[in-house]
Design an enzyme around this catalytic site. Structure first.
Site, short mmCIF file in Angstrom:
data_model
loop_
_atom_site.label_atom_id
_atom_site.label_comp_id
_atom_site.label_asym_id
_atom_site.label_seq_id
_atom_site.Cartn_x
_atom_site.Cartn_y
_atom_site.Cartn_z
N LYS A 104 0.89 -1.17 0.00
CA LYS A 104 0.00 0.00 0.00
C LYS A 104 0.92 1.21 0.00
O LYS A 104 1.42 1.63 1.04
CB LYS A 104 -0.88 -0.01 1.25
CG LYS A 104 -2.24 0.59 1.09
CD LYS A 104 -2.32 2.09 0.96
CE LYS A 104 -1.93 2.92 2.13
NZ LYS A 104 -1.62 4.31 1.72
N GLU A 148 9.37 1.35 11.07
CA GLU A 148 10.39 2.38 10.86
C GLU A 148 9.66 3.71 10.89
O GLU A 148 8.92 4.04 9.96
CB GLU A 148 11.11 2.14 9.53
CG GLU A 148 11.89 0.84 9.57
CD GLU A 148 12.64 0.52 8.29
OE1 GLU A 148 12.35 1.12 7.25
OE2 GLU A 148 13.52 -0.34 8.35
N CYS A 194 13.66 10.89 6.76
CA CYS A 194 13.47 10.52 8.17
C CYS A 194 14.77 10.67 8.96
O CYS A 194 14.76 10.92 10.15
CB CYS A 194 12.98 9.09 8.26
SG CYS A 194 14.06 7.93 7.39
N GLU A 201 8.70 16.44 15.35
CA GLU A 201 9.20 16.23 13.99
C GLU A 201 8.42 17.12 13.03
O GLU A 201 7.20 17.09 13.00
CB GLU A 201 9.01 14.76 13.57
CG GLU A 201 9.57 14.48 12.19
CD GLU A 201 9.27 13.07 11.68
OE1 GLU A 201 8.12 12.61 11.82
OE2 GLU A 201 10.18 12.44 11.12
P1 NAD Z 1 2.25 8.39 7.37
O1 NAD Z 1 2.39 7.67 8.65
O2 NAD Z 1 1.27 9.49 7.29
O3 NAD Z 1 1.86 7.40 6.20
C1 NAD Z 1 2.66 6.27 5.88
C2 NAD Z 1 1.79 5.22 5.24
O4 NAD Z 1 0.87 4.72 6.20
C3 NAD Z 1 0.95 5.75 4.07
O5 NAD Z 1 0.92 4.77 3.06
C4 NAD Z 1 -0.41 5.92 4.70
O6 NAD Z 1 -1.49 5.86 3.79
C5 NAD Z 1 -0.44 4.74 5.66
N1 NAD Z 1 -1.38 4.85 6.76
C6 NAD Z 1 -1.79 5.97 7.40
N2 NAD Z 1 -2.66 5.66 8.40
C7 NAD Z 1 -2.78 4.30 8.39
C8 NAD Z 1 -3.53 3.36 9.17
N3 NAD Z 1 -4.31 3.76 10.19
N4 NAD Z 1 -3.42 2.05 8.88
C9 NAD Z 1 -2.62 1.63 7.87
N5 NAD Z 1 -1.90 2.47 7.09
C10 NAD Z 1 -1.97 3.79 7.36
O7 NAD Z 1 3.72 8.89 7.00
P2 NAD Z 1 4.12 9.81 5.76
O8 NAD Z 1 3.61 11.19 6.06
O9 NAD Z 1 3.77 9.14 4.50
O10 NAD Z 1 5.73 9.80 5.88
C11 NAD Z 1 6.45 10.68 6.68
C12 NAD Z 1 6.81 10.01 7.99
O11 NAD Z 1 7.54 8.82 7.72
C13 NAD Z 1 7.73 10.84 8.87
O12 NAD Z 1 7.31 10.72 10.19
C14 NAD Z 1 9.10 10.17 8.70
O13 NAD Z 1 9.99 10.36 9.76
C15 NAD Z 1 8.69 8.75 8.54
N6 NAD Z 1 9.74 7.98 7.88
C16 NAD Z 1 10.48 7.10 8.61
C17 NAD Z 1 11.51 6.38 8.01
C18 NAD Z 1 12.36 5.41 8.80
O14 NAD Z 1 13.09 4.66 8.18
N7 NAD Z 1 12.30 5.40 10.10
C19 NAD Z 1 11.76 6.56 6.65
C20 NAD Z 1 10.98 7.46 5.94
C21 NAD Z 1 9.96 8.16 6.55
#
Ligand code: NAD
Length: 520
Positions: free
Chosen positions: A212, A288, A322, A424
């Site tokens: 997804k 992550e 991230c 963040e």
């Molecule tokens: P997000 O959490 O908003 O979304 C990530 C994914 O989760 C998307 O595909 C979204 O549709 C899905 N999602 C959202 N709610 C959900 C739910 N209730 N159930 C299942 N899936 C759900 O994150 P984002 O805004 O896309 O990305 C930015 C974030 O990602 C930042 O916090 C960043 O630090 C983090 N990030 C972490 C790493 C790492 O390796 N630790 C790497 C990249 C990004």
């Protein structure tokens, strides 16, 4: 295709000119023809949502409509998960490790053969400059298929000889089997790279996947379906469902009872919701999540390297990494000089369209995210920051002003409890604060609920290693940043994640380790 970023049909709708030239009409027609329809990829086929639900995908460069994305409901997700389950037993399940490795190498090669298509799709979705995606997103996205299949194929399993009372003994042999159907939930900041970072090892271990991708960036994950078919990956091994999180594809996927394990990259709060979903049925998870990463600059650093490295760690990909540095701590004797040099670096950043080869700074991923980042810019001022540079929304000219542009920003002078220093932001910004002692800066760096990455700049190896060992993070870089060896462990401490992926560490998550005890 690049031209599609230059002209916006929705802009035309809003500001209709009195008449259209033949050229303008042709441009609109060309654009409409090119407008994409992003369907789910299920069992080797592109399929639309059964209930016909869709949403828009817009380019953050100028907010023009890129295409229509199908949104999966429970039935669509069910179809994808059942296809993935079935594929576990088919030709995929009967393949040897070598055959799988060969196939995944082919996938990597095919992404590279179709490099320009992936590049363009990624840059239209995210707005990031070609000059960056060409070196990071696409090549590393492809490399994930090679690196993991080769690492995992060469990793031994354990074996122990056990003495028994009859004197004959027994032999224990570890045997790894695929975990099953893996749900891969990925974010928008490095869409292809972070998705294949999970799909690569999942498939190398013999699992099947339902991905997804983020609702903001559906393109490259959709395109990967074509590559899978071209390379002969059996139907049902790689599936994609589009949609949002709560009440949509993300929730339906993570709560589906036939999902065996969930690997997620995204915000910590989303991670918490997914951990709750995974608790039902005790499914394995790999999380992550977010970070508020410190960069520590000691007075004995190589100033050129520290400035150059912090420029990248705070501002590359418009700060949407991230691992990026949002808190910079600089030893007092070099504080003023460091702030001055970083400001000079920011002033030289070149904002521009993805295809502008001179540009190294694009927009944020969406207007929604721009609003979030901009609200932190305003909050910083309310909390008493000195805005050293930036702090606003740039005037990009009429053609781009509907895009999600934001100024790269540096603040000083905030208290340690300011929300801007603790939360963040995920934008191109950092706060710089002076420190006096090693002990003080270790405490400051660790004073956060997050624990993803830290960066240390010092020419003293003894000090750097001493400080690195005390960082409460999963990753530390000394005199570098984002220097990744795919054989090493990757993951976060504290609220930045659960588990480690990378190299052989992913084996723990992507396989079930069985012990076979043979009585002799
Ligand atoms: P997000 O959490 O908003 O979304 C990530 C994914 O989760 C998307 O595909 C979204 O549709 C899905 N999602 C959202 N709610 C959900 C739910 N209730 N159930 C299942 N899936 C759900 O994150 P984002 O805004 O896309 O990305 C930015 C974030 O990602 C930042 O916090 C960043 O630090 C983090 N990030 C972490 C790493 C790492 O390796 N630790 C790497 C990249 C990004």
């Amino acid at each position: 295709m690049k031209g599609s970023c230059r002209f916006s049909p929705n802009k035309f709708d809003g500001r209709k000119p009195a008449y259209l030239s033949v050229y303008q009409t042709l441009n609109i027609l060309k654009k409409e023809i090119r407008m994409k329809e992003y369907k789910h990829f299920i069992n080797g086929d592109y399929v639309g949502s059964q209930k016909g639900k869709t949403f828009e995908n817009r380019c953050p460069v100028d907010n023009h409509l890129l295409g229509i994305v199908h949104e999966a409901d429970e039935q669509d997700v069910d179809l994808a998960v059942k296809s993935a389950k079935k594929a576990l037993k088919g030709p995929w399940g009967n393949m040897t490790q070598n055959q799988r490795t060969e196939l995944l190498n082919k996938v990597a090669d095919r992404i590279n053969e179709r490099f320009d298509e992936f590049l363009e799709a990624e840059c239209l979705d995210t707005g990031k400059p070609h000059s960056i995606a060409r070196h990071i997103d696409i090549p590393r996205g492809a490399a994930n298929f090679k690196a993991f299949s080769e690492t995992l194929a060469n990793h031994p399993t354990e074996s122990f000889r056990l003495d028994t009372p009859d004197g004959n003994g027994a032999v224990n042999v570890g045997h790894r089997t695929p975990k099953g159907v893996i749900a891969v939930i990925s974010p928008w900041n490095l869409p292809l790279l972070l998705m294949t970072w999970k799909v690569g090892p999942a498939l190398a271990c013999g699992n099947t996947v339902v991905v997804k991708p983020s609702e903001e960036t559906p393109a490259t994950t959709t395109l990967l379906g074509e590559v899978m078919n071209e390379c002969g990956v059996p139907a049902g091994v790689f599936n994609v469902v589009h949609g949002f999180g709560s009440g949509s594809a993300g929730q339906f996927l993570t709560t589906h009872p036939l999902i065996d394990a969930i690997t997620f990259t995204g915000e910590t709060s989303t991670g918490e919701a997914i951990v709750k979903a995974a608790a039902v049925g005790l499914r394995s998870i790999s999380m992550e999540c977010g970070g508020k990463n410190p960069g520590i600059v000691f007075a004995d650093c190589d100033m050129d390297k520290a400035v150059e490295g912090t420029m990248r760690s705070a501002f590359v990909n418009c700060g949407q990494v991230c691992l990026g540095t949002e808190r910079v701590y600089v030893e007092r004797p070099i504080f003023d000089e460091f702030v001055k040099r970083l400001k000079e670096g920011v002033a030289k950043l070149k904002l521009g369209r993805p295809e502008d080869e001179g540009a190294n700074f694009g927009p944020l991923v969406s207007l929604e995210h721009r609003n979030k980042v901009h609200s932190y810019y305003k909050l910083a001022v309310e909390e008493g920051a000195t805005v050293e540079i930036g702090g606003g929304i740039p005037d990009m000219g009429e053609a781009l002003n509907d895009g999600a542009w934001i100024e790269p920003t540096i603040w000083t002078g905030l208290p340690d409890n300011a929300r801007v220093v603790r939360e963040e932001i995920f934008g191109p910004c950092c706060h710089i604060r002076p420190f006096d002692t090693e002990e003080e800066v270790i405490a400051l760096a660790n004073d956060t609920e997050y624990g993803l990455a830290a960066t240390i700049w010092s020419e003293s190896s003894a000090r750097s290693i001493r400080v690195a060992e005390q960082m409460e993070t999963g990753l530390v870089w000394i005199n570098s940043w984002f220097l990744r060896d795919l054989r090493t462990a990757f993951g976060g401490a504290k609220q930045s994640g659960i588990g480690r992926e990378g190299g052989v560490h992913g084996l723990e998550f992507y396989t079930e380790l069985k012990n076979i005890c043979i009585k002799l």
